[in-house]
Design a protein around this motif. Structure first.
Motif, PDB file in Angstrom:
ATOM      1  N   ASN A  21       0.734  -1.118  -0.041  1.00  0.00           N
ATOM      2  CA  ASN A  21       0.114   0.027   0.092  1.00  0.00           C
ATOM      3  C   ASN A  21       1.002   1.300   0.038  1.00  0.00           C
ATOM      4  N   LEU A  28      -3.354   6.158   3.572  1.00  0.00           N
ATOM      5  CA  LEU A  28      -3.476   5.186   2.317  1.00  0.00           C
ATOM      6  C   LEU A  28      -4.047   6.106   1.086  1.00  0.00           C
ATOM      7  N   THR A  31      -4.020   1.175  -2.779  1.00  0.00           N
ATOM      8  CA  THR A  31      -3.851   0.083  -2.100  1.00  0.00           C
ATOM      9  C   THR A  31      -3.773  -1.134  -3.094  1.00  0.00           C
TER      10      THR A  31
END
Length: 64
Positions: A21, A28, A31
């Motif tokens: 990720n 994030l 991913t």
């Protein structure tokens, strides 16, 4: 003890095929990437929805 402290300053290494990720500003933003290669330039990651691209190793975290 010295070996332990050296690990804090080394560039992370990722094996080909590992899922990663990408972190950006603490969250994030991409991913499920798969590492294709790693060179001195960075890590080539194939993303499922965004194609592939070179990433800085310190911006990536390996999925468990």
């Amino acid at each position: 003890m010295l070996k332990f402290f050296k690990t804090f300053f080394q560039t992370p290494r990722f094996q080909v095929g590992v899922r990663v990720n990408r972190l950006h500003q603490g969250s994030l933003d991409r991913t499920d990437g798969r590492v294709v290669a790693q060179t001195a330039e960075g890590v080539l990651v194939e993303w499922p929805r965004n194609g592939s691209g070179w990433e800085h190793p310190n911006a990536l975290c390996q999925q468990g």
